[in-house]
Write an enzyme that holds these catalytic residues in place. Structure first.
Site, PDB file in Angstrom:
ATOM      1  N   ASP A   1       0.897  -1.206  -0.246  1.00  0.00           N
ATOM      2  CA  ASP A   1       0.029   0.138   0.008  1.00  0.00           C
ATOM      3  C   ASP A   1       0.833   1.313  -0.102  1.00  0.00           C
ATOM      4  O   ASP A   1       1.895   1.124   0.166  1.00  0.00           O
ATOM      5  CB  ASP A   1      -1.014   0.134   1.361  1.00  0.00           C
ATOM      6  CG  ASP A   1      -1.822  -0.939   1.234  1.00  0.00           C
ATOM      7  OD1 ASP A   1      -1.997  -1.644   0.159  1.00  0.00           O
ATOM      8  OD2 ASP A   1      -2.656  -1.325   2.260  1.00  0.00           O
TER       9      ASP A   1
ATOM     10  N   LYS B   1      -1.832   4.165  -4.339  1.00  0.00           N
ATOM     11  CA  LYS B   1      -0.943   5.327  -4.577  1.00  0.00           C
ATOM     12  C   LYS B   1      -0.803   6.317  -3.483  1.00  0.00           C
ATOM     13  O   LYS B   1       0.274   6.646  -3.133  1.00  0.00           O
ATOM     14  CB  LYS B   1      -1.286   6.190  -5.698  1.00  0.00           C
ATOM     15  CG  LYS B   1      -0.873   5.740  -7.148  1.00  0.00           C
ATOM     16  CD  LYS B   1       0.079   6.733  -7.719  1.00  0.00           C
ATOM     17  CE  LYS B   1       0.632   6.294  -9.025  1.00  0.00           C
ATOM     18  NZ  LYS B   1       1.578   4.988  -8.851  1.00  0.00           N
TER      19      LYS B   1
ATOM     20  N   MET C   1      -8.663   7.530  10.469  1.00  0.00           N
ATOM     21  CA  MET C   1      -9.403   8.281   9.351  1.00  0.00           C
ATOM     22  C   MET C   1     -10.363   9.063   9.970  1.00  0.00           C
ATOM     23  O   MET C   1     -11.381   9.113   9.597  1.00  0.00           O
ATOM     24  CB  MET C   1     -10.037   6.868   8.840  1.00  0.00           C
ATOM     25  CG  MET C   1      -9.225   5.914   8.470  1.00  0.00           C
ATOM     26  SD  MET C   1      -9.803   4.331   7.821  1.00  0.00           S
ATOM     27  CE  MET C   1     -10.324   3.604   9.417  1.00  0.00           C
TER      28      MET C   1
HETATM   29  N1  SAH Z   1      -3.727  -0.728   9.630  1.00  0.00           N
HETATM   30  C1  SAH Z   1      -3.321   0.516   9.745  1.00  0.00           C
HETATM   31  C2  SAH Z   1      -4.469   1.727   9.841  1.00  0.00           C
HETATM   32  C3  SAH Z   1      -5.051   1.760   8.540  1.00  0.00           C
HETATM   33  S1  SAH Z   1      -6.463   3.073   8.595  1.00  0.00           S
HETATM   34  C4  SAH Z   1      -2.932   0.724  11.427  1.00  0.00           C
HETATM   35  O1  SAH Z   1      -2.559  -0.153  12.069  1.00  0.00           O
HETATM   36  O2  SAH Z   1      -2.213   1.752  11.621  1.00  0.00           O
HETATM   37  C5  SAH Z   1      -5.398   4.359   8.044  1.00  0.00           C
HETATM   38  C6  SAH Z   1      -5.501   5.381   9.189  1.00  0.00           C
HETATM   39  O3  SAH Z   1      -4.658   5.207  10.170  1.00  0.00           O
HETATM   40  C7  SAH Z   1      -5.118   6.838   8.760  1.00  0.00           C
HETATM   41  O4  SAH Z   1      -6.288   7.436   8.115  1.00  0.00           O
HETATM   42  C8  SAH Z   1      -4.663   7.532  10.110  1.00  0.00           C
HETATM   43  O5  SAH Z   1      -5.990   7.801  10.856  1.00  0.00           O
HETATM   44  C9  SAH Z   1      -4.097   6.338  10.801  1.00  0.00           C
HETATM   45  N2  SAH Z   1      -2.456   6.477  10.154  1.00  0.00           N
HETATM   46  C10 SAH Z   1      -1.869   5.526   9.767  1.00  0.00           C
HETATM   47  N3  SAH Z   1      -0.602   5.942   9.658  1.00  0.00           N
HETATM   48  C11 SAH Z   1      -0.419   7.110  10.300  1.00  0.00           C
HETATM   49  C12 SAH Z   1       0.671   8.207  10.540  1.00  0.00           C
HETATM   50  N4  SAH Z   1       1.739   7.832  10.129  1.00  0.00           N
HETATM   51  N5  SAH Z   1       0.169   9.322  10.997  1.00  0.00           N
HETATM   52  C13 SAH Z   1      -1.096   9.638  11.626  1.00  0.00           C
HETATM   53  N6  SAH Z   1      -2.113   8.733  11.295  1.00  0.00           N
HETATM   54  C14 SAH Z   1      -1.737   7.670  10.854  1.00  0.00           C
END
Ligand code: SAH
Length: 513
Positions: free
Chosen positions: A40, A62, A179
């Site tokens: 991803d 992307k 999100m």
């Molecule tokens: N599987 C991922 C989450 C996917 S959903 C996990 O476990 O973290 C995607 C959401 O994760 C984004 O919209 C945001 O809310 C959060 N997120 C992921 N990486 C992030 C980052 N580096 N900084 C802030 N929020 C992040």
């Protein structure tokens, strides 16, 4: 694509929230043996570099929320490659089972009869909060934490995925909302309407754990406005609860000496990883753009002749860590071992070269105080007179050492590895330079400086030394940069990578002060 291993399997691997250092050891291990990587959008391209060069890399998304492949296309690709007997890594942000559709992919694999393993990752709710200085639990403040999706509008009435927001408003602990940035006003409004005090501390962290991490804090009442003002966007994590108040005393990432600095690493390909780690440990973002590649020789005859005749030499002189590694590897291939250099005096141009020797339990007899050819020649002058010196080095570079020593001793110079120019810079890095989202370019030799100059598009060359600052390894490198019209903003005092990084940190520290 390479021959497959036969055992088709898919590893669902959590990549962590951005900082490449947050990948687990297990994740790194399966990536290193991957034949196919389906990834991803990731904050760091560095993780993909862990996979073998010949591995097939498939980009599934992307940018956040914009998939290049549909979920069914992803599922189909995973099944197809695994059925062909390949080791497939499905690399997902954070943890694969936290808001990542990892379970759906795993279930599809099971239904298709494909083996899979799950490698957990650091989820944003734990990683991003930690890097922003907010503990999700705290003995005095929060004994529970809820991970919540803010994907659906809490004010929409027709949504069957609707969360029980009134239960969340009463939740006795920290709320971590994934999100949630686009619906932030609606989320805050809803929680207040359902009884959560509007004075509850709240924070939004954008792009957590990487150099462009930004945090805005406030209360449920004023956070949306503050976030709009600061123009924060995805990916962002919302944290609600009194633990937000711990941030002033716990913020550590933004306090690192190179936090926020975006630094281009032009070192040879095989050194870029270590170089990048040094920068990242200080909070910088490393952008890897090797200008030269280190390759095996095409013709080993001169080196093999020298190795077979080692007993006739008195000195063995190295001018790079690569020289040490390639020479000793070749020694082994020739069926010899370290006893073949036992009678030789060893010289190293600098600490990194001496360290490469030390990795083989060899101690350099001579390391000059100033790490350059002139200094090495001077340090050796008194000792090598009338002796036979073997100079093991790259197939190109300055000949000053040979020229100087030849006046006193019998010198045989042999290439032990090949130093070739990169044909182009990675497009992603050129884009970053063009967009003005680079702070520093590092230069570690004259050859690298000249090569970078040649590789940069005309329009970007003039930004170097101006909007993009230049850090140089030594006066020799600085002179090369200045000849090309580039002003140097930081020069290492010790002519090593660590010295160069320190020079950048000092310069950044002065600017901040
Ligand atoms: N599987 C991922 C989450 C996917 S959903 C996990 O476990 O973290 C995607 C959401 O994760 C984004 O919209 C945001 O809310 C959060 N997120 C992921 N990486 C992030 C980052 N580096 N900084 C802030 N929020 C992040």
């Amino acid at each position: 694509m390479s021959e497959s291993s036969g055992l088709g399997i898919v590893y669902l691997v959590g990549a962590g929230p951005g900082d490449p250092g947050l990948l687990t050891r297990r994740g790194a291990e399966v990536l290193r043996s991957a034949e196919v990587v389906v990834y991803d959008h990731l904050a760091s391209a560095r993780l993909l570099d862990l996979a073998p060069a010949q591995a097939l890399r498939i980009c599934a998304g992307k940018s956040i929320g914009h998939m290049t492949l549909s979920q069914s296309e992803i599922n189909a690709a995973l099944v197809e490659h695994a059925r062909a007997g390949r080791r497939v890594v499905r690399l997902k942000g954070g943890d694969p089972f936290v808001f990542g559709r990892g379970a759906e992919e795993a279930e599809h694999l099971r239904a298709s009869g494909v083996l899979f393993q799950v490698v957990p990752g650091v989820t944003a709710g734990v990683g991003v909060t930690a890097y922003a200085g907010m503990p999700v639990t705290h003995r005095d403040m929060a004994s529970a934490v809820a991970f919540v999706t803010g994907h659906n509008d809490p004010e929409a009435t027709d949504d069957h995925h609707r969360l029980d927001w009134s239960a969340l408003a009463r939740f006795p602990g920290t709320l971590v909302v994934y999100m949630g940035v686009t619906r932030l006003p609606s989320l805050c409004r809803t929680l207040i309407r359902l009884g959560k005090p509007d004075t509850t501390p709240a924070a939004l962290v954008e792009a957590g754990t990487i150099a462009r991490q930004r945090t805005v804090t406030g209360t449920l009442a004023d956070l949306p406005e503050r976030v709009a003002e600061a123009k924060l966007g995805p990916p962002a994590l919302l944290i609600i609860g009194s633990v937000v108040d711990r941030r002033p005393s716990l913020r550590w990432f933004e306090a690192l000496p190179l936090f926020g600095q975006r630094i281009v690493v032009t070192r040879p390909s095989d050194e870029s990883d270590r170089a990048a780690s040094v920068l990242e440990a200080l909070g910088a973002e490393a952008l890897i753009a090797p200008t030269v590649a280190i390759l095996p020789l095409e013709d080993y005859t001169p080196l093999d002749t020298a190795i077979d005749g080692l007993s006739e030499f008195d000195w063995l002189v190295f001018t790079s860590a690569n020289g040490v590694r390639h020479f000793l590897d070749r020694l082994e291939i020739r069926g010899r071992d370290l006893r073949a250099v036992g009678h030789l005096k060893l010289a190293a141009i600098g600490p990194a070269t001496a360290e490469a020797l030390a990795a083989w339990r060899l101690r350099a007899d001579v390391v000059p105080n100033s790490y350059r050819s002139e200094a090495l020649a001077a340090a050796l002058a008194e000792q090598v007179a009338g002796q036979r010196v073997l100079l093991a080095r790259a197939d190109r570079g300055r000949t000053i050492l040979k020229d100087e020593l030849e006046r006193l001793a019998e010198v045989i110079q042999v290439p032990v590895y090949r130093n070739t120019d990169a044909e182009s810079l990675p497009p992603a890095i050129v884009e970053r330079i063009a967009a003005g989202s680079v702070d520093w370019i590092t230069l570690t030799s004259s050859a690298i400086t000249e090569r970078l100059h040649a590789l940069l598009p005309d329009a970007l060359r003039s930004q170097v030394g101006r909007s993009i600052r230049v850090a140089s390894l030594s006066p020799v490198t600085t002179a090369a940069a200045e000849r090309l019209g580039w002003t140097v903003a930081a020069e290492a005092q010790t002519y090593t990578w660590d010295g160069l990084v320190q020079a950048i940190a000092e310069r950044v520290g002065k600017d901040r002060a």
